[in-house]
Design a protein around this motif. Structure first.
Motif, PDB file in Angstrom:
ATOM      1  N   PRO A  56       1.055  -1.138  -0.104  1.00 12.80           N
ATOM      2  CA  PRO A  56      -0.026   0.170   0.037  1.00 12.80           C
ATOM      3  C   PRO A  56       0.991   1.171   0.050  1.00 12.80           C
ATOM      4  N   PRO A  57       0.309   2.240  -0.573  1.00 13.76           N
ATOM      5  CA  PRO A  57       1.189   3.738  -0.267  1.00 13.76           C
ATOM      6  C   PRO A  57       1.350   4.359   0.970  1.00 13.76           C
ATOM      7  N   ALA A  58       0.368   3.918   1.698  1.00 15.48           N
ATOM      8  CA  ALA A  58       0.398   4.274   3.311  1.00 15.48           C
ATOM      9  C   ALA A  58      -0.482   2.965   4.010  1.00 15.48           C
ATOM     10  N   TYR A  59      -0.278   3.461   5.511  1.00 16.00           N
ATOM     11  CA  TYR A  59      -0.865   2.343   6.375  1.00 16.00           C
ATOM     12  C   TYR A  59      -1.858   2.853   7.272  1.00 16.00           C
ATOM     13  N   PRO A  60      -2.997   3.481   6.959  1.00 16.77           N
ATOM     14  CA  PRO A  60      -4.123   4.254   7.501  1.00 16.77           C
ATOM     15  C   PRO A  60      -4.896   3.140   8.348  1.00 16.77           C
ATOM     16  N   GLY A  61      -4.885   2.058   8.139  1.00 17.76           N
ATOM     17  CA  GLY A  61      -5.720   0.926   8.913  1.00 17.76           C
ATOM     18  C   GLY A  61      -7.166   1.177   8.415  1.00 17.76           C
ATOM     19  N   LEU A  62      -7.473   1.126   7.343  1.00 13.14           N
ATOM     20  CA  LEU A  62      -8.879   1.423   7.044  1.00 13.14           C
ATOM     21  C   LEU A  62      -9.645  -0.067   7.214  1.00 13.14           C
ATOM     22  N   ALA A  63     -11.020   0.197   7.154  1.00 12.56           N
ATOM     23  CA  ALA A  63     -11.799  -0.602   7.312  1.00 12.56           C
ATOM     24  C   ALA A  63     -12.263  -1.270   5.787  1.00 12.56           C
ATOM     25  N   LEU A  64     -12.114  -2.606   5.547  1.00  7.74           N
ATOM     26  CA  LEU A  64     -12.268  -2.937   4.199  1.00  7.74           C
ATOM     27  C   LEU A  64     -13.470  -2.597   3.559  1.00  7.74           C
ATOM     28  N   SER A  65     -14.495  -2.620   4.474  1.00  8.80           N
ATOM     29  CA  SER A  65     -15.968  -2.466   4.198  1.00  8.80           C
ATOM     30  C   SER A  65     -16.405  -1.145   3.735  1.00  8.80           C
ATOM     31  N   ASP A  66     -15.273  -0.325   4.422  1.00  3.75           N
ATOM     32  CA  ASP A  66     -15.359   1.220   3.971  1.00  3.75           C
ATOM     33  C   ASP A  66     -15.173   1.601   2.672  1.00  3.75           C
ATOM     34  N   PHE A  67     -14.630   0.851   1.861  1.00  5.42           N
ATOM     35  CA  PHE A  67     -14.266   1.294   0.554  1.00  5.42           C
ATOM     36  C   PHE A  67     -14.507   0.214  -0.662  1.00  5.42           C
ATOM     37  N   ALA A  68     -14.351  -1.179  -0.309  1.00 10.25           N
ATOM     38  CA  ALA A  68     -14.304  -2.212  -1.426  1.00 10.25           C
ATOM     39  C   ALA A  68     -15.362  -2.411  -2.059  1.00 10.25           C
TER      40      ALA A  68
ATOM     41  N   VAL B 122     -18.984  -6.928  -5.275  1.00  5.61           N
ATOM     42  CA  VAL B 122     -18.770  -7.940  -4.436  1.00  5.61           C
ATOM     43  C   VAL B 122     -17.596  -8.944  -4.749  1.00  5.61           C
ATOM     44  N   GLU B 123     -17.301  -8.924  -5.921  1.00  9.60           N
ATOM     45  CA  GLU B 123     -15.972  -9.737  -6.505  1.00  9.60           C
ATOM     46  C   GLU B 123     -14.623  -9.081  -6.180  1.00  9.60           C
ATOM     47  N   ALA B 124     -14.762  -7.847  -6.176  1.00  8.99           N
ATOM     48  CA  ALA B 124     -13.506  -6.973  -5.551  1.00  8.99           C
ATOM     49  C   ALA B 124     -13.209  -7.150  -4.024  1.00  8.99           C
ATOM     50  N   ALA B 125     -14.316  -7.139  -3.596  1.00  9.89           N
ATOM     51  CA  ALA B 125     -14.365  -7.246  -1.906  1.00  9.89           C
ATOM     52  C   ALA B 125     -13.830  -8.385  -1.499  1.00  9.89           C
TER      53      ALA B 125
ATOM     54  N   ALA C 130     -10.341  -9.468 -10.313  1.00 12.75           N
ATOM     55  CA  ALA C 130     -10.779  -8.805  -9.195  1.00 12.75           C
ATOM     56  C   ALA C 130      -9.927  -8.364  -8.383  1.00 12.75           C
ATOM     57  N   ARG C 131      -8.425  -8.940  -8.138  1.00  7.18           N
ATOM     58  CA  ARG C 131      -7.511  -8.426  -7.257  1.00  7.18           C
ATOM     59  C   ARG C 131      -7.127  -7.101  -7.531  1.00  7.18           C
ATOM     60  N   SER C 132      -6.987  -6.867  -9.123  1.00 11.66           N
ATOM     61  CA  SER C 132      -6.684  -5.474  -9.448  1.00 11.66           C
ATOM     62  C   SER C 132      -7.798  -4.499  -9.151  1.00 11.66           C
ATOM     63  N   LYS C 133      -9.057  -5.076  -9.327  1.00 18.81           N
ATOM     64  CA  LYS C 133     -10.071  -3.729  -8.829  1.00 18.81           C
ATOM     65  C   LYS C 133      -9.670  -3.548  -7.526  1.00 18.81           C
ATOM     66  N   PHE C 134      -9.711  -4.505  -6.700  1.00 20.03           N
ATOM     67  CA  PHE C 134      -9.642  -4.390  -4.974  1.00 20.03           C
ATOM     68  C   PHE C 134      -8.388  -3.374  -4.729  1.00 20.03           C
ATOM     69  N   LEU C 135      -7.140  -3.449  -5.524  1.00 20.45           N
ATOM     70  CA  LEU C 135      -6.063  -2.814  -4.792  1.00 20.45           C
ATOM     71  C   LEU C 135      -6.308  -1.415  -5.539  1.00 20.45           C
ATOM     72  N   GLU C 136      -7.036  -1.111  -6.695  1.00 18.13           N
ATOM     73  CA  GLU C 136      -7.417   0.182  -7.183  1.00 18.13           C
ATOM     74  C   GLU C 136      -8.010   0.970  -6.337  1.00 18.13           C
ATOM     75  N   ALA C 137      -9.223   0.312  -5.727  1.00 13.91           N
ATOM     76  CA  ALA C 137     -10.083   1.100  -4.848  1.00 13.91           C
ATOM     77  C   ALA C 137      -9.336   1.051  -3.689  1.00 13.91           C
ATOM     78  N   ARG C 138      -8.376   0.309  -3.088  1.00 10.99           N
ATOM     79  CA  ARG C 138      -7.849   0.607  -1.905  1.00 10.99           C
ATOM     80  C   ARG C 138      -6.644   1.597  -2.114  1.00 10.99           C
TER      81      ARG C 138
END
Length: 282
Positions: free
Chosen positions: A39-51, A193-196, A239-247
């Motif tokens: 990750p570009p930084a480590y803010p400790g996000l909840a996955l459900s907040d963005f995925a 849901v696939e990205a999440a 699916a993995r790329s979509k998740f990483l883009e959102a993250r």
């Protein structure tokens, strides 16, 4: 619900539809120390907040992690939380029934009055489904032990938490794990849901160092009856790329402190809807 037979059918359907899972080594969660997983930084996000992509501009990230705003859960979100808790209780109670002979009972204490009918229907359906499958596995000699019969009826571990810090996340709690696949139960809309699911899988790979190739989405509806659909997703590069883009976008908002602004259209179910549309945001 989500018996061994149902899981097997979902996996077969996925393999027939999409073929084998193709996940590049660099997109496995255990490569958390190298781009693009790092990750570009480590803010400790909840996955459900963005995925799931509920907020197209990620302004919810800005409001929660930069301004410290506390959202107001919508009625839809509250209903989903209640029904999730009832589902998890039913799955846990089934094991008490199988191993200790404890009768299954919904126990609706704390469930809001307007949700009691749905909660009771869900619990009773899950209880009947699992007890029936358990009894069949024993009677048909599919299982040669009580433990094996439980596995035939419900091969799932619920509410599994892993450390998402290597991916810039907080603790990641999956609804369940079954046969190495990540499981998500949904009672309402489930965009992206696939990205999440890929995000949950990559967090498991980062923490445990084992591959997670499939995600299981169980969409449940409760109207006049309990209905659900089980879909297996191969968690490959897309699916993995979509998740990483959102993250990466969500991490950038949190780490930079920039306000991305509200999107042109916001779902009214967003916990921060009032903050963006009633003068509550800053």
């Amino acid at each position: 619900m989500l018996t061994l037979a149902e899981l097997s059918k979902a996996f077969r359907r996925a393999k027939t539809t999409w073929g084998p899972v193709e996940a590049s080594p660099e997109l496995r969660g255990w490569n958390y120390d190298k781009p693009p997983v790092k990750p570009p930084a480590y803010p400790g996000l909840a996955l459900s907040d963005f995925a799931y992509g509920y907020c197209p501009t990620y302004r919810n990230i800005y409001l929660k992690y930069v301004l410290g705003e506390r959202g107001a859960p919508s009625k839809t979100l509250q209903e989903g939380q209640v029904l999730h808790s009832v589902l998890f209780k039913a799955l846990e109670d089934f094991r008490r029934y199988a191993y200790a002979g404890v009768p299954m009972s919904p126990g609706l204490e704390g469930v809001p009055e307007d949700l009691r009918d749905k909660a009771e229907a869900l619990y009773k359906y899950v209880a009947a489904r699992l007890i029936g499958e358990y009894s069949y596995a024993l009677a048909a000699r599919l299982a040669r032990s009580r433990d094996a019969a439980v596995f035939y009826a419900s091969p799932i571990a619920t509410q599994v938490a892993v450390d998402g810090a290597p991916l810039g996340l907080g603790y990641v709690v999956a609804d369940g794990l079954a046969l190495g696949a990540v499981v998500e139960f949904k009672f309402g809309p489930a965009p992206n849901v696939e990205a999440a699911l890929a995000g949950y899988a990559m967090a498991i790979e980062a923490d445990w160092g084992v591959p997670a190739d499939y995600g299981i989405h169980v969409q449940i509806s409760l109207n006049h009856a309990v209905e659900y659909r089980v879909t297996a997703y191969p968690l490959g590069d897309s699916a993995r790329s979509k998740f990483l883009e959102a993250r990466d976008e969500a991490v950038d908002v949190a780490a930079s402190g920039r306000d991305p602004g509200a999107p042109p259209q916001c779902p009214k179910t967003c916990p921060f809807y009032a903050a963006c549309h009633a003068g509550g945001g800053r």
